[in-house]
Write an enzyme that holds these catalytic residues in place. Structure first.
Site, PDB file in Angstrom:
ATOM      1  N   ARG A 153      -1.317   4.631  -5.018  1.00  0.00           N
ATOM      2  CA  ARG A 153       0.218   4.917  -5.504  1.00  0.00           C
ATOM      3  C   ARG A 153       1.143   4.560  -4.221  1.00  0.00           C
ATOM      4  O   ARG A 153       2.075   4.950  -4.173  1.00  0.00           O
ATOM      5  CB  ARG A 153       0.070   6.521  -5.526  1.00  0.00           C
ATOM      6  CG  ARG A 153      -0.334   6.997  -6.832  1.00  0.00           C
ATOM      7  CD  ARG A 153      -0.656   8.551  -6.783  1.00  0.00           C
ATOM      8  NE  ARG A 153       0.632   9.296  -6.422  1.00  0.00           N
ATOM      9  CZ  ARG A 153       0.237   9.990  -5.149  1.00  0.00           C
ATOM     10  NH1 ARG A 153      -1.009   9.836  -4.581  1.00  0.00           N
ATOM     11  NH2 ARG A 153       1.365  10.489  -4.670  1.00  0.00           N
ATOM     12  N   LYS A 154       0.674   3.602  -3.584  1.00  0.00           N
ATOM     13  CA  LYS A 154       1.076   3.028  -2.494  1.00  0.00           C
ATOM     14  C   LYS A 154       2.428   1.953  -3.136  1.00  0.00           C
ATOM     15  O   LYS A 154       2.317   0.808  -2.916  1.00  0.00           O
ATOM     16  CB  LYS A 154       0.533   2.638  -1.403  1.00  0.00           C
ATOM     17  CG  LYS A 154      -0.231   3.707  -0.521  1.00  0.00           C
ATOM     18  CD  LYS A 154      -1.021   3.059   0.469  1.00  0.00           C
ATOM     19  CE  LYS A 154      -1.707   4.242   1.261  1.00  0.00           C
ATOM     20  NZ  LYS A 154      -2.554   3.556   2.163  1.00  0.00           N
ATOM     21  N   THR A 155       3.271   2.508  -3.969  1.00  0.00           N
ATOM     22  CA  THR A 155       4.170   1.622  -4.478  1.00  0.00           C
ATOM     23  C   THR A 155       5.691   1.940  -4.031  1.00  0.00           C
ATOM     24  O   THR A 155       6.000   2.955  -3.529  1.00  0.00           O
ATOM     25  CB  THR A 155       4.229   1.659  -6.183  1.00  0.00           C
ATOM     26  OG1 THR A 155       4.427   3.153  -6.320  1.00  0.00           O
ATOM     27  CG2 THR A 155       2.702   1.435  -6.364  1.00  0.00           C
TER      28      THR A 155
END
Length: 292
Positions: free
Chosen positions: A138-140
């Site tokens: 989820r490191k977006t």
């Protein structure tokens, strides 16, 4: 190693994203539009980098929101060689084309960069003979998650969960704050997850991982382990609980990836596929009237 299916891109979602990106770039108007005539023009979208093409549906949504016609010249996922490669054509009013230019190019550049990084990771895994899944995280980029998750799948990586509710992930801070042991924690997580969500537990040691698996976790996430400790813990997990999914994460780069692949590892999750992917270089070039 099969490619994951591409995430669904509902038309209302694409239109909403396109409107947001266009509003961000020109809340009122561009004074340079006064220099343009009213007639229709045509342009090509060119890639000037090598890599994996991704993001065409998002670029199309931007131009279609402005009343332009969009035609892809290459399929999504095409391998692009260094140099100038035409990937799409767009036709419409000059002001509309130039209004959508930057948003569309940003989509293509960012998505293609992520897809290229995902392709590279998948190829590293395949060269090692590993049959598990390379996944994103989820490191977006805020506001761009759907596009980046989609690009991961184009590049052959598993997008992983799109939001917090896609999986109940017990992280290290949950473990610290929970008043009780691992068995009670996993039981409480199972109740909170409902019947349809899987439960994953982030573990910091082999003993913690074994306890989580024995307590009934569906996925055991070995986070920030050294390769040596990782493979020993994964082997112990599979020996005691063969059906538990063993996931690995924690600052894994493309260069280090081979050290984290092994027969007892099912998933390697890599935040670098999104947060460190360099964008590919795209440009819009208006075609001369003779070529339109």
């Amino acid at each position: 190693m099969e490619r994951p299916p591409l995430p669904a891109l509902p038309s209302p979602t694409l239109r909403s994203l396109a409107r947001h990106w266009l509003q961000e770039d020109a809340a009122t108007s561009d004074p340079a539009w006064a220099l343009l005539g009213p007639g229709p023009v045509a342009a090509e979208l060119l890639c000037r980098s090598g890599g994996t093409l991704a993001g065409l549906p998002f670029a199309a949504a931007v131009f279609q929101e402005l009343g332009c016609a969009f035609r892809a010249l290459l399929p999504e996922g095409s391998r692009l060689s260094p140099g100038r490669t035409a990937v799409a054509e767009v036709r419409g009013a000059a002001a509309a084309l130039l209004h959508g230019e930057r948003a569309a190019l940003n989509c293509l550049g960012r998505c293609s960069g992520v897809a290229t990084m995902a392709t590279a990771a998948r190829e590293v895994a395949r060269q090692q003979g590993w049959t598990g899944l390379v996944a994103g995280t989820r490191k977006t980029t805020p506001g761009f998650r759907l596009a980046e998750k989609y690009a991961l799948a184009v590049g052959g990586a598993e997008p992983h969960r799109f939001a917090l509710d896609g999986l109940l992930l017990v992280k290290d801070n949950h473990v610290e704050l929970f008043e009780g042991g691992m068995e009670e924690l996993v039981s409480a997580a199972r109740t909170a997850a409902g019947f349809w969500r899987r439960v994953s537990v982030e573990c910091r040691s082999e003993a913690e991982a074994i306890a989580a698996a024995n307590a009934g976790a569906d996925i055991v996430l070995l986070d920030n382990f050294s390769p040596e400790a990782l493979h020993a813990a994964a082997a112990a997990l599979k020996a005691s609980r063969p059906h538990v999914v063993v996931e690995v994460s924690g600052g894994i780069t493309l260069e280090a990836l081979p050290h984290f692949l092994g027969p007892h590892i099912d998933v390697v999750s890599m935040g670098c596929l999104t947060h460190s992917a360099p964008a590919l270089d795209f440009a819009l070039k208006v075609l001369p009237h003779s070529a339109q």
